[in-house]
Scaffold this active site. Structure first.
Site, PDB file in Angstrom:
ATOM      1  N   CYS A 118       0.838  -1.179  -0.052  1.00 33.10           N
ATOM      2  CA  CYS A 118      -0.065  -0.103  -0.174  1.00 33.10           C
ATOM      3  C   CYS A 118       0.902   1.154   0.101  1.00 33.10           C
ATOM      4  O   CYS A 118       0.338   2.342  -0.390  1.00 33.10           O
ATOM      5  CB  CYS A 118      -1.062   0.002   1.283  1.00 33.10           C
ATOM      6  SG  CYS A 118      -1.929  -1.476   1.260  1.00 33.10           S
ATOM      7  N   HIS A 259      -3.675   6.590   3.393  1.00 30.59           N
ATOM      8  CA  HIS A 259      -3.989   5.329   2.739  1.00 30.59           C
ATOM      9  C   HIS A 259      -5.560   5.160   3.172  1.00 30.59           C
ATOM     10  O   HIS A 259      -5.779   5.188   4.327  1.00 30.59           O
ATOM     11  CB  HIS A 259      -3.012   4.403   3.192  1.00 30.59           C
ATOM     12  CG  HIS A 259      -3.521   3.168   2.797  1.00 30.59           C
ATOM     13  ND1 HIS A 259      -3.938   2.860   1.366  1.00 30.59           N
ATOM     14  CD2 HIS A 259      -3.454   1.958   3.469  1.00 30.59           C
ATOM     15  CE1 HIS A 259      -4.138   1.269   1.159  1.00 30.59           C
ATOM     16  NE2 HIS A 259      -3.967   0.963   2.388  1.00 30.59           N
ATOM     17  N   ASN A 289     -10.099  -0.617  -0.041  1.00 30.41           N
ATOM     18  CA  ASN A 289      -8.653  -0.373  -0.096  1.00 30.41           C
ATOM     19  C   ASN A 289      -8.086  -1.090  -1.268  1.00 30.41           C
ATOM     20  O   ASN A 289      -8.095  -2.057  -1.527  1.00 30.41           O
ATOM     21  CB  ASN A 289      -8.221  -1.229   1.178  1.00 30.41           C
ATOM     22  CG  ASN A 289      -6.661  -1.202   1.227  1.00 30.41           C
ATOM     23  OD1 ASN A 289      -5.922  -0.720   0.412  1.00 30.41           O
ATOM     24  ND2 ASN A 289      -6.151  -1.707   2.328  1.00 30.41           N
TER      25      ASN A 289
END
Ligand code: UT7
Length: 339
Positions: A118, A259, A289
């Site tokens: 990520c 994020h 996500n």
């Protein structure tokens, strides 16, 4: 002798979200879960799923086309292409090489992928920053692309409700204006915690596909609680570090783009840093996500919404598998109108 390059900045942005929406209701027909559980534990309402024939390189190419148009930079002017992904169909050739071919970028330019989960997009920004400052490159195409649906275990309710597909891209360029664009970056990793969030080989036999969702050779495995605690602590710390490094106070930051993994993680960071929620960009309710793609997708959306303006300090912060983390401080520089 070459004069030092004063700045490296984001010249154009693009994003691509596949058409198919998978809602929490849809998921409740696949695993034992509910819209109420997913919303209250994560803030996610729906996520996008790529079509079976769409590859990670296809998603990245769509985002890159928009970024190139937005930057007003021709394909022939790109002299470096770098990609962050955790879900590439092939490791060799890299997704960056596939993109080079797909987009018709010049032959002979360097192209490579990185694996930083990520945190990948922020790792790429730092790589581009250094390569543009030090080398013979003027314009880098920086792409984060994820088809996570192919590595999600659609039978594991503890993970399958969290992830989505998408891509974000930036054209990153040099300019002679001092002290704009990428002001500072903090990168980190802790390999001792690698098992807490990993992409592991799937045990045979593979399950039958459900609702047209892919079954890959690998699957995401995660200890959600441990990842959650580490994410809050490490992202708050990375924000403080990059701000201190740049001599900028948190009160001067116009927009924070964290994020997009879990609304409760974002709320905890906001509390830690003592910033008001209005200065934090969130879109995880619509995309879930998307790993490396989450920050560029959110940044592009904020940019199109006019939330980032010339001279604004914008703070980006990420955390992911590895563990890896990163924070980047930008001073928004926009020598162009939004296309
Ligand atoms: O991109 C990298 C970063 N990734 C992340 O940041 C993810 C970090 N972790 C998280 O976001 C959260 O830990 C989760 C959303 C994954 C889970 O939230 P939680 O509050 O930590 O829940 P939990 O894992 O403690 O589970 C609570 C209960 C359990 O049942 P019992 O043991 O209390 O009976 C789970 O089995 O909820 C159950 N559960 C579910 N129930 C309905 C777990 N997943 C689900 C589900 N639907 N999808």
């Amino acid at each position: 002798m070459r004069s030092p390059t004063p700045s490296v900045f984001i010249r154009g942005l693009g994003a691509y979200k596949p058409e198919r929406r998978l809602t929490n209701e849809d998921l409740s027909r696949i695993v034992e879960t509910s819209d109420e559980w997913i919303r209250s534990r994560s803030g996610i309402c729906e996520r996008r799923v790529a079509a079976p024939e769409e590859t990670t390189a296809d998603l990245g190419a769509q985002a890159a086309e928009v970024a190139l148009r937005d930057a007003g930079v021709g394909r022939e002017e790109i002299d470096l292409v770098i990609v962050a992904t955790a879900s590439a169909e092939s490791t060799v050739p890299s997704t960056a090489c596939l993109l080079q071919r797909k987009l018709g970028l010049r032959a002979g330019i360097p192209a490579f992928d990185i694996s930083a989960a990520c945190s990948g997009f922020l790792y790429l920004l730092q790589i581009a920053n250094h390569m543009l400052r030090a080398g013979d490159y003027r314009n880098a195409l920086v792409v984060a692309s994820e088809k996570l649906s192919r590595i999600v275990d659609w039978q594991d309710r503890t993970t399958c409700v969290l992830f989505g597909d998408g891509a974000g891209a930036a054209v990153v360029s040099k300019c002679d204006v001092p002290h704009v664009g990428i002001l500072g970056n903090v990168l980190g990793a802790d390999g001792t915690k690698g098992d807490l969030l990993a992409v592991a080989p799937r045990q045979a036999p593979a399950p039958e596909p459900v609702e047209g969702l892919p079954v890959g050779t690998h699957r995401i495995v995660m200890n959600g609680k441990e990842v959650f605690k580490n994410a809050v602590r490490v992202m708050s710390q990375a924000c403080r570090e990059v701000l201190a490094k740049c001599g900028v106070g948190i009160e001067q930051v116009a927009l924070i783009i964290p994020h997009q993994a879990n609304m409760r993680i974002i709320d905890a960071i906001v509390d830690e840093l003592g910033v008001e929620r209005a200065r934090v960009k969130v879109n995880l309710e619509r995309y879930g996500n998307t790993s490396a793609a989450s920050i560029p997708i959110a940044l592009e959306e904020a940019y199109r919404e006019g939330l980032v303006k010339e001279g604004d300090y914008v703070l980006l912060v990420a955390f992911g598998g590895g563990f890896t983390w990163a924070a980047t401080l930008l001073k928004w520089f926009q020598p162009r109108t939004i296309s």
